[in-house]
Design an enzyme around this catalytic site. Structure first.
Site, PDB file in Angstrom:
ATOM      1  N   ASP A 159      56.902  14.838  91.484  1.00 27.79           N
ATOM      2  CA  ASP A 159      55.822  15.816  91.337  1.00 27.79           C
ATOM      3  C   ASP A 159      54.490  15.103  91.512  1.00 27.79           C
ATOM      4  O   ASP A 159      54.439  13.945  91.945  1.00 27.79           O
ATOM      5  CB  ASP A 159      55.914  16.522  89.983  1.00 27.79           C
ATOM      6  CG  ASP A 159      55.660  15.586  88.801  1.00 27.79           C
ATOM      7  OD1 ASP A 159      55.502  14.358  89.012  1.00 27.79           O
ATOM      8  OD2 ASP A 159      55.620  16.082  87.653  1.00 27.79           O
ATOM      9  N   TYR A 214      62.079  18.848  93.350  1.00 29.22           N
ATOM     10  CA  TYR A 214      61.657  18.226  92.092  1.00 29.22           C
ATOM     11  C   TYR A 214      62.535  18.678  90.923  1.00 29.22           C
ATOM     12  O   TYR A 214      63.067  17.849  90.169  1.00 29.22           O
ATOM     13  CB  TYR A 214      60.194  18.551  91.774  1.00 29.22           C
ATOM     14  CG  TYR A 214      59.840  18.178  90.355  1.00 29.22           C
ATOM     15  CD1 TYR A 214      59.653  16.846  89.995  1.00 29.22           C
ATOM     16  CD2 TYR A 214      59.775  19.138  89.349  1.00 29.22           C
ATOM     17  CE1 TYR A 214      59.380  16.480  88.680  1.00 29.22           C
ATOM     18  CE2 TYR A 214      59.512  18.794  88.039  1.00 29.22           C
ATOM     19  CZ  TYR A 214      59.315  17.463  87.712  1.00 29.22           C
ATOM     20  OH  TYR A 214      59.067  17.121  86.419  1.00 29.22           O
ATOM     21  N   GLU A 273      61.257  22.434  82.869  1.00 31.28           N
ATOM     22  CA  GLU A 273      60.646  21.945  84.103  1.00 31.28           C
ATOM     23  C   GLU A 273      59.955  23.062  84.882  1.00 31.28           C
ATOM     24  O   GLU A 273      58.894  22.854  85.462  1.00 31.28           O
ATOM     25  CB  GLU A 273      61.692  21.255  84.985  1.00 31.28           C
ATOM     26  CG  GLU A 273      62.209  19.935  84.427  1.00 31.28           C
ATOM     27  CD  GLU A 273      61.123  18.873  84.281  1.00 31.28           C
ATOM     28  OE1 GLU A 273      60.036  19.033  84.883  1.00 31.28           O
ATOM     29  OE2 GLU A 273      61.354  17.899  83.554  1.00 31.28           O
TER      30      GLU A 273
END
Length: 387
Positions: A149, A131, A48
């Site tokens: 996001d 996030y 991520e």
């Protein structure tokens, strides 16, 4: 009177049907990605961070190498910074990988080397924002946490015709509220990844593929024919332009002179050719007056020139032309770099934080993206010379 939000109009049956349709689509169409082979929070975390402002196709090779070099959180925490930066070389935003290592050290010290499994504790880790925390919490631990996001905001803004400006930090709360209404609490990880995949491959910024969208029937923007009007986003300020001259200096041992940047600031501790910042007018003058001449032998025709005074500290004879320009955009800056080549008959005394290195040894040093572009530009000139 507060205006009713569109997501509040969905009853329980509609939410559950929507979730079922969406998860079924994801299970059929989900992308085969290396960080999805299991629910290891370490792999999810690294992927991520890598995926922030970087294409999936680019990240895959970086991810494999990172996992090979640092297979555990402990390996990551104890890694030398130079090797860590080398693993990240080319991805940019190097503060991210430094934050990753700082968080790994936190995990080692405070959580016995294991990623914490509560959203509050995950949030405490260095460099992990809402996030990333939502992605780790939902995918690895099944927590019903949104992972919001740009892709997700685009999908959700069209789903409910949300007019809040996604460029404003205050708008995140609106999307968080909407997501907590529609997220599948039984399959939060799959739901968040479905949104990621939908935003990436179907619900695109321009020319969305509404004809194949699995949630078309639920999309308010589609029903009104206004899907391309969402999300609402104010224009971002253009990055400031900065101008540099770069010196590719080669000695008679076929070594190039490199300088290491300061320990703090942009591109900290990374290696580049010597750079000097100039004004836009100076840059334009050097670009014009030392312009390319394709009839010139690229390496053999060199001369001393009293007008070339920007690198007076180096005993070098300069090529009487520049080797071209490279540009690189950071989030807030746009670098313009004009490359010059010079030769020295000796290895002059190195300054602090500098060294000589052969071309084949460049792979052992940590180069930022602008330097990699400069090396490519140098190689293009070599190729032209050989031709």
């Amino acid at each position: 009177m507060t205006k009713e939000k569109n997501w509040t109009r969905w009853d329980k049956d509609k939410r559950e049907t929507f979730q079922e349709v969406f998860i079924e689509w994801y299970e059929r169409e989900k992308r085969n990605l290396p960080w999805r082979v299991n629910q290891d929070p370490y792999r999810i975390w690294i992927s991520e961070i890598m995926l922030q402002q970087t294409r999936v196709e680019t990240v895959i090779d970086y991810f494999y190498r990172f996992m090979e070099w640092f297979p555990t959180i402990k390996d990551l925490a104890n890694a030398p910074e130079e090797r860590l930066l080398k693993a990240w070389e080319g991805l940019g935003y190097y503060s991210r990988v430094r934050n990753i290592q700082a968080a790994a050290k936190q995990i080692l010290a405070d959580y016995d080397g294991k990623m914490p499994n509560s959203i509050e504790e995950i949030h405490k880790l260095k460099g992990i924002g809402p996030y990333t925390a939502g992605a780790i919490g939902s995918i690895a631990f099944g927590l019903p946490e949104p992972a919001i996001d740009g892709n997700v905001m685009r999908v959700v803004s069209r789903l409910f015709c949300i007019e809040d400006d996604i460029a404003k930090a205050s708008s995140r709360k609106v999307f968080d509220t909407a997501m907590r209404v529609i997220i599948d609490e039984n399959h939060p990880g799959e739901f968040n990844q479905a949104l990621m995949d939908l935003g990436s491959g179907v619900c695109k910024p321009t020319s969305p593929k509404c004809e194949v969208c699995p949630i078309q029937q639920y999309c308010l923007a589609y029903s009104k024919g206004v899907q391309t009007e969402f999300p609402v986003k104010s224009k971002k300020a253009k990055p400031k332009k900065v101008y540099y001259l770069a010196a590719a200096i080669e000695n008679d041992q076929s070594e190039f002179y490199l300088k290491q940047r300061e320990e703090t600031g942009l591109l900290a501790n990374m290696w580049t050719f010597p750079l000097v910042e100039v004004s836009e007018l100076e840059y334009a003058a050097y670009k014009k007056n030392w312009a390319k001449d394709e009839e010139m032998d690229l390496f053999d025709l060199v001369a001393e020139d009293p007008d070339f005074s920007l690198f007076p500290e180096y005993p070098v004879i300069w090529q009487k032309r520049h080797f071209g320009e490279v540009t690189h955009i950071f989030s807030h800056l746009k670098w313009h770099i004009l490359l010059f080549y010079g030769r020295s008959n000796k290895t002059f005394v190195s300054e602090s934080r500098s060294q000589w290195a052969k071309r084949q040894d460049f792979s052992t040093l940590v180069f930022p993206k602008p330097q990699m572009k400069l090396v490519d530009q140098l190689e293009k000139n070599r190729t032209l010379r050989n031709h």
